[in-house]
Design an enzyme around this catalytic site. Sequence first.
Site, PDB file in Angstrom:
ATOM      1  N   LYS A 149     -19.597  31.795  73.593  1.00 39.97           N
ATOM      2  CA  LYS A 149     -18.475  32.290  74.402  1.00 39.97           C
ATOM      3  C   LYS A 149     -18.942  32.690  75.799  1.00 39.97           C
ATOM      4  CE  LYS A 149     -17.721  35.372  71.194  1.00 39.97           C
ATOM      5  NZ  LYS A 149     -18.651  34.913  70.147  1.00 39.97           N
ATOM      6  N   GLY A 158     -23.178  40.023  71.892  1.00 36.39           N
ATOM      7  CA  GLY A 158     -24.280  39.619  72.760  1.00 36.39           C
ATOM      8  C   GLY A 158     -23.918  38.254  73.316  1.00 36.39           C
ATOM      9  N   HIS A 159     -23.488  38.218  74.558  1.00 38.52           N
ATOM     10  CA  HIS A 159     -23.020  36.959  75.163  1.00 38.52           C
ATOM     11  C   HIS A 159     -24.043  36.498  76.194  1.00 38.52           C
ATOM     12  CE1 HIS A 159     -18.560  38.019  74.071  1.00 38.52           C
ATOM     13  NE2 HIS A 159     -19.372  37.985  73.030  1.00 38.52           N
ATOM     14  N   GLN A 166     -17.182  38.454  69.066  1.00 36.75           N
ATOM     15  CA  GLN A 166     -17.316  38.077  67.646  1.00 36.75           C
ATOM     16  C   GLN A 166     -16.537  36.774  67.397  1.00 36.75           C
ATOM     17  OE1 GLN A 166     -16.391  41.737  68.208  1.00 36.75           O
ATOM     18  NE2 GLN A 166     -18.562  41.773  68.593  1.00 36.75           N
ATOM     19  N   ASP A 222     -21.079  34.153  68.075  1.00 38.23           N
ATOM     20  CA  ASP A 222     -22.199  33.457  68.717  1.00 38.23           C
ATOM     21  C   ASP A 222     -21.919  31.971  68.947  1.00 38.23           C
ATOM     22  OD1 ASP A 222     -23.538  35.894  68.628  1.00 38.23           O
ATOM     23  OD2 ASP A 222     -24.451  35.437  66.690  1.00 38.23           O
TER      24      ASP A 222
HETATM   25  P1  GDP Z   1     -21.733  34.208  72.231  1.00 36.14           P
HETATM   26  O1  GDP Z   1     -21.965  35.492  71.551  1.00 36.14           O
HETATM   27  O2  GDP Z   1     -20.580  33.450  71.662  1.00 36.14           O
HETATM   28  O3  GDP Z   1     -21.623  34.345  73.721  1.00 36.14           O
HETATM   29  O4  GDP Z   1     -23.021  33.309  71.945  1.00 36.14           O
HETATM   30  P2  GDP Z   1     -24.562  33.800  72.027  1.00 36.14           P
HETATM   31  O5  GDP Z   1     -24.931  33.975  73.437  1.00 36.14           O
HETATM   32  O6  GDP Z   1     -24.780  34.942  71.110  1.00 36.14           O
HETATM   33  O7  GDP Z   1     -25.278  32.571  71.347  1.00 36.14           O
HETATM   34  C1  GDP Z   1     -25.118  31.289  71.824  1.00 36.14           C
HETATM   35  C2  GDP Z   1     -26.500  30.745  72.169  1.00 36.14           C
HETATM   36  O8  GDP Z   1     -26.389  29.369  72.422  1.00 36.14           O
HETATM   37  C3  GDP Z   1     -27.076  31.357  73.444  1.00 36.14           C
HETATM   38  O9  GDP Z   1     -28.469  31.378  73.328  1.00 36.14           O
HETATM   39  C4  GDP Z   1     -26.645  30.366  74.519  1.00 36.14           C
HETATM   40  O10 GDP Z   1     -27.498  30.387  75.654  1.00 36.14           O
HETATM   41  C5  GDP Z   1     -26.771  29.082  73.770  1.00 36.14           C
HETATM   42  N1  GDP Z   1     -25.896  27.995  74.172  1.00 36.14           N
HETATM   43  C6  GDP Z   1     -24.575  27.996  74.468  1.00 36.14           C
HETATM   44  N2  GDP Z   1     -24.127  26.739  74.605  1.00 36.14           N
HETATM   45  C7  GDP Z   1     -25.188  25.937  74.380  1.00 36.14           C
HETATM   46  C8  GDP Z   1     -25.363  24.518  74.332  1.00 36.14           C
HETATM   47  O11 GDP Z   1     -24.426  23.750  74.510  1.00 36.14           O
HETATM   48  N3  GDP Z   1     -26.602  24.071  74.032  1.00 36.14           N
HETATM   49  C9  GDP Z   1     -27.662  24.894  73.818  1.00 36.14           C
HETATM   50  N4  GDP Z   1     -28.845  24.364  73.590  1.00 36.14           N
HETATM   51  N5  GDP Z   1     -27.533  26.215  73.845  1.00 36.14           N
HETATM   52  C10 GDP Z   1     -26.303  26.725  74.107  1.00 36.14           C
HETATM   53  P1  IMO Z   2     -20.697  37.929  69.588  1.00 36.36           P
HETATM   54  O1  IMO Z   2     -19.591  38.502  70.452  1.00 36.36           O
HETATM   55  C1  IMO Z   2     -22.181  37.422  65.545  1.00 36.36           C
HETATM   56  C2  IMO Z   2     -21.477  40.689  62.746  1.00 36.36           C
HETATM   57  C3  IMO Z   2     -22.670  41.464  62.239  1.00 36.36           C
HETATM   58  C4  IMO Z   2     -22.180  41.802  60.848  1.00 36.36           C
HETATM   59  C5  IMO Z   2     -20.698  42.093  61.078  1.00 36.36           C
HETATM   60  C6  IMO Z   2     -20.371  43.566  61.262  1.00 36.36           C
HETATM   61  O2  IMO Z   2     -22.020  37.902  70.249  1.00 36.36           O
HETATM   62  O3  IMO Z   2     -20.278  36.650  68.981  1.00 36.36           O
HETATM   63  P2  IMO Z   2     -20.709  45.257  63.290  1.00 36.36           P
HETATM   64  O4  IMO Z   2     -21.947  45.712  63.988  1.00 36.36           O
HETATM   65  O5  IMO Z   2     -19.707  44.599  64.174  1.00 36.36           O
HETATM   66  O6  IMO Z   2     -20.087  46.316  62.444  1.00 36.36           O
HETATM   67  O7  IMO Z   2     -21.229  44.124  62.244  1.00 36.36           O
HETATM   68  O8  IMO Z   2     -20.347  41.383  62.247  1.00 36.36           O
HETATM   69  N1  IMO Z   2     -21.348  40.633  64.210  1.00 36.36           N
HETATM   70  C7  IMO Z   2     -21.591  39.542  64.944  1.00 36.36           C
HETATM   71  N2  IMO Z   2     -22.071  38.326  64.568  1.00 36.36           N
HETATM   72  N3  IMO Z   2     -21.842  37.639  66.824  1.00 36.36           N
HETATM   73  C8  IMO Z   2     -21.337  38.837  67.209  1.00 36.36           C
HETATM   74  O9  IMO Z   2     -20.850  39.054  68.432  1.00 36.36           O
HETATM   75  C9  IMO Z   2     -21.233  39.863  66.259  1.00 36.36           C
HETATM   76  N4  IMO Z   2     -20.811  41.156  66.297  1.00 36.36           N
HETATM   77  C10 IMO Z   2     -20.876  41.600  65.039  1.00 36.36           C
HETATM   78  O10 IMO Z   2     -23.828  40.671  62.214  1.00 36.36           O
HETATM   79  O11 IMO Z   2     -22.259  40.678  60.027  1.00 36.36           O
HETATM   80 MG    MG Z   3     -23.485  36.511  70.563  1.00 36.49          MG
END
Ligand code: GDP
Ligand code: IMO
Ligand code: MG
Length: 422
Positions: free
Chosen positions: A16, A40-41, A223, A13
């Site tokens: 990415k 979840g991107h 991840q 998270d």
């Molecule tokens: P990912 O899994 O690495 O793609 O990240 P996620 O989407 O799960 O979580 C990142 C969160 O931060 C999302 O809600 C993005 O919209 C948000 N985000 C990414 N970059 C920024 C930033 O620079 N500032 C803020 N406020 N939100 C950001």
């Molecule tokens: P993105 O790509 C954050 C975590 C789960 C748990 C562990 C194992 O959005 O960054 P799983 O379901 O993979 O067997 O869970 O990994 N986890 C993540 N945490 N971002 C993710 O993906 C994750 N995908 C799995 O919360 O701790």
């Molecule tokens: Mg994510």
Amino acid sequence: MANTICIGAQWGDEGKGKIIDVLTEHAHIVVRSQGGNNAGHTVLAGGQKHVLHLVPSGILHKNKVCVIGNGVVIDPVSLVDEIEGLRSRGIRVGRNLLISDCAHLVFPYHRLLDTAREARKGRGKIGTTKRGIGPAYGDKMARTGLRVGDLIQPGIFSEKLKAKIQENNLILKVLGEKPLKFAEVRDACLAAADVLRPFVTNTVVYLHHALLAGKEILFEGAQGTFLDIDHGTYPYVTSSNTTAGGACTGSGVPPHRMDRVMGIMKAYTTRVGEGPFPTEDGPFSDRMHGMGREFGATTGRARRCGWFDAVAARYSCMINGFDELAVTNLDGLDGIERIRVCTGYRLDGKKLSVPPTDIVQLGCCEPIYAEYPGWKKPTAGVKTFRQLPTEARAYLKAIAELTGARLAIASVGPKREETIFV
Ligand code: GDP
Ligand code: IMO
Ligand code: MG
């Protein structure tokens, strides 16, 4: 733009999805090479919010090709839902998506086993996303999995699935779970297969020819480094290689065709699920959640939050060989008076500069903090590095230096335009 592997440098998270979406403009192809719909991107584009789970985050750009590589595990029904969701929001998903015939499949029994095993662990649970990821990769490694290439051949698929359901129903029975009905699972999968069939190909051959033609490829990690099955905080990890090497094995692109590795990291740290997290900080978490930030994109769970961990970041750089860094969510630190950065761990009176690989020891590590002055002016809306508050610039420089890679991008908001190229 060169062939670039983008890796989450922390516990997932890191932002990415946002960074990949921004970088896609300069690439031809975006490849996912590991993980499944546990990812979840989030991408904010065109006034809409998209959360991508299996489809690469490049899909929102016209005239780019997205590839789901052999190392990904695919829940076929969930992938069809995702494709249909994108189409309903006006995003084209057609010849711009390719799916590897070698990618393994996730079935309902994997999800049931994931959930049942977690329930039996009680307090010792991993805190998985319950998407069946661990059991699906388990089948792959045990050489008992089914692949996309099977799915698109109804006769062969039905036969193999029947045997798998029979076997898994026995296991589910032992675990006190209800058995699955073969016909129901088969029909749902075959309906999904009809949607997915046109996308399926040998993506290794496609990528090989693309490289020969001089196309530039982005590899979208899922991840993060400390969730890596080998290098992460085992067993509190996911079941794939989330680190840079996974981009090669999960796509079939050879290592010497990779030109650079970018580490994506938040300006602080978050983690969702269980497991040690040395810089976790209750009041800091409350502050983030109070601002409506840091809720999981896949499960909606509140993410645990803490300070930037330079010990972890440096180790992440060691494993992935980051050439460049993209630091996201800098704006999350706006208004904090003194910002802490962990520069070492203390364990049993000794100072450590590398995280212990034993999770019990890691759980006992006390962070040693350095403090940096915060900034009052919001960073959101800032367009250039020079316009950032002096303290924010100093902070970014410090965390890049502590990590050991060059700062290339600072992100100050979730939208495309809230990106500073340094
Ligand atoms: P990912 O899994 O690495 O793609 O990240 P996620 O989407 O799960 O979580 C990142 C969160 O931060 C999302 O809600 C993005 O919209 C948000 N985000 C990414 N970059 C920024 C930033 O620079 N500032 C803020 N406020 N939100 C950001
Ligand atoms: P993105 O790509 C954050 C975590 C789960 C748990 C562990 C194992 O959005 O960054 P799983 O379901 O993979 O067997 O869970 O990994 N986890 C993540 N945490 N971002 C993710 O993906 C994750 N995908 C799995 O919360 O701790
Ligand atoms: Mg994510």
